[in-house]
Every structure is written in C-alpha cells, then in structure tokens.
Scaffold this motif. Structure first.
Motif, PDB file in Angstrom:
ATOM      1  N   PRO A 127       0.698  -1.225   0.109  1.00  0.00           N
ATOM      2  CA  PRO A 127      -0.045   0.019  -0.190  1.00  0.00           C
ATOM      3  C   PRO A 127       0.773   1.340  -0.081  1.00  0.00           C
ATOM      4  CG  PRO A 127      -1.113  -1.877   1.518  1.00  0.00           C
ATOM      5  CD  PRO A 127       0.344  -2.157   1.216  1.00  0.00           C
ATOM      6  N   GLU A 131       0.097   3.917  -2.947  1.00  0.00           N
ATOM      7  CA  GLU A 131      -0.131   5.361  -2.665  1.00  0.00           C
ATOM      8  C   GLU A 131       0.452   6.524  -3.017  1.00  0.00           C
ATOM      9  OE1 GLU A 131      -0.631   5.089   1.625  1.00  0.00           O
ATOM     10  OE2 GLU A 131      -2.560   3.523   1.570  1.00  0.00           O
ATOM     11  N   LYS A 175      -8.905   1.036  -5.614  1.00  0.00           N
ATOM     12  CA  LYS A 175      -8.155   1.781  -4.483  1.00  0.00           C
ATOM     13  C   LYS A 175      -7.254   2.874  -4.997  1.00  0.00           C
ATOM     14  CE  LYS A 175      -8.317  -0.933  -0.362  1.00  0.00           C
ATOM     15  NZ  LYS A 175      -7.394  -1.846   0.764  1.00  0.00           N
TER      16      LYS A 175
END
Length: 200
Positions: A127, A131, A175
C-alpha cells in the motif's frame, strides 16, 4: 529507417512497453514472439540469456528498461533537461521497486510461506508504494512524471498486468485509480489504439 527485430514471448509481460514505444515512434519492426519450447535454443544466443531483446541493424541489445529508455530518448519522451530525465527515472524506479518486491514473493516455492509473505506485504508493504505512485500520477495529470506523456507511461501501460500478477490485490484499480488514467492516456493514442485492436 533501421531494421528492427523485437523478440519476446507471446505475452505482454516485460515486452509490451517496448512494442508500444516502437509503435508510437512509427518504427516498422518484426515482432518476433518466442515460444517456450524454442526458447532454450535461443537463450545462449542472447546478450544475457533473457528476453526481451531488440536487434537494430543486426546488433543485439537487452534489458527491458534500457530498451524503453532508449526508445524514449529516440522519440522525444524524456523531457527537456537532465533533471526531467531524472524525474522520470526515479518514478519508474519506484514502480520497479514495488514490482520486484512482489516478484520475490511470487517466486517463493513454499506455498504456505508464500501466502504468509503476501499477507504481510499486502497489509504493510504494497500500500505504501501504491499510494505514493497514485499520488505522483494524480499530481502529474495522469502521467508518471512531468505532467505529460513520457516513456515511463508506456512502462506502466505495458507492465500493469505483470504488476497485478505479482502484487495480488484484487481491488487495486478501485483503490488506486490513477494507474488506469495512465493506461487510458497511452491507449488513446491513435497508433497505439490501432495496434492494440489488431492484437485482440
């Protein structure tokens, strides 16, 4: 125009970014798609015993990112300054760091250990990279660097399937939607769209 032969397996993998760049540059090339049964015969004849490989007027070159970077320079996709080139390189290298971390786990032969390593990475490692890359792309208006089309965008467009294979997060597009923006920007280029449709 030089005679160009590009050799990779009959899959996107680490070859597609180079095929896309050659297509973007208007370069006629022989798209040699190697079968796995013929690979052992070719392997010792390649520079490093691996694919992809590009031959330019009979001389062989290897390493997917080196080829992509060369084609980026050739087709004006590196920016205007050395610092522009550095920005592209650093952001592509960040992407590669993520892919390499995933690939290390993907190659784990012990399935139980592999499952444990992936669970940890999906929670605590992947992540952070995703991100950061998503943020970089958003900041650059749907591109990996410089706010415009560069060779790094072709790396993402070509290798995204490989990224998803080694970073198995089923909701990755939801996401981190910026990745799809890069892919859409590349595949909306008329020559790339025509190439993609011809391969379906």
């Amino acid at each position: 125009m030089p005679k160009v032969v590009f050799t990779y397996f009959d899959t996107k993998g680490w070859g597609e970014q180079c095929r896309l760049l050659l297509t973007y540059g208007g370069q006629e090339f022989e798209d040699r798609r190697m079968t796995h049964d013929k690979w052992p015969e070719l392997k010792p004849k390649t520079p490093f015993g691996q694919l992809p490989m590009i031959e330019i007027d009979g001389k062989q070159y290897a390493q997917s990112l080196a080829i992509a970077r060369y084609l980026g320079r050739k087709y004006g996709l590196v920016g205007d300054t050395l610092e522009d080139a550095l920005e592209i390189d650093q952001n592509v290298d960040l992407l590669m760091d993520l892919i390499l971390k995933g690939a290390q786990i993907y190659r784990e032969s012990d399935e139980a250990r592999k499952e444990t390593l992936y669970a940890e990475a999906i929670k605590n490692v992947f992540p952070g990279y995703l991100e950061k890359l998503n943020s970089i792309i958003e900041k650059n208006n749907g591109h990996i660097a410089l706010g415009k089309l560069t060779w790094g965008d072709f790396v993402i467009a070509g290798a995204f399937g490989s990224l998803k294979m080694v970073v198995p997060m089923p909701d990755i597009e939801q996401k981190y939607p910026a990745f799809q923006k890069v892919i859409d920007n590349v595949y909306s280029i008329p020559s790339i769209k025509a190439y993609s449709e011809s391969k379906k």
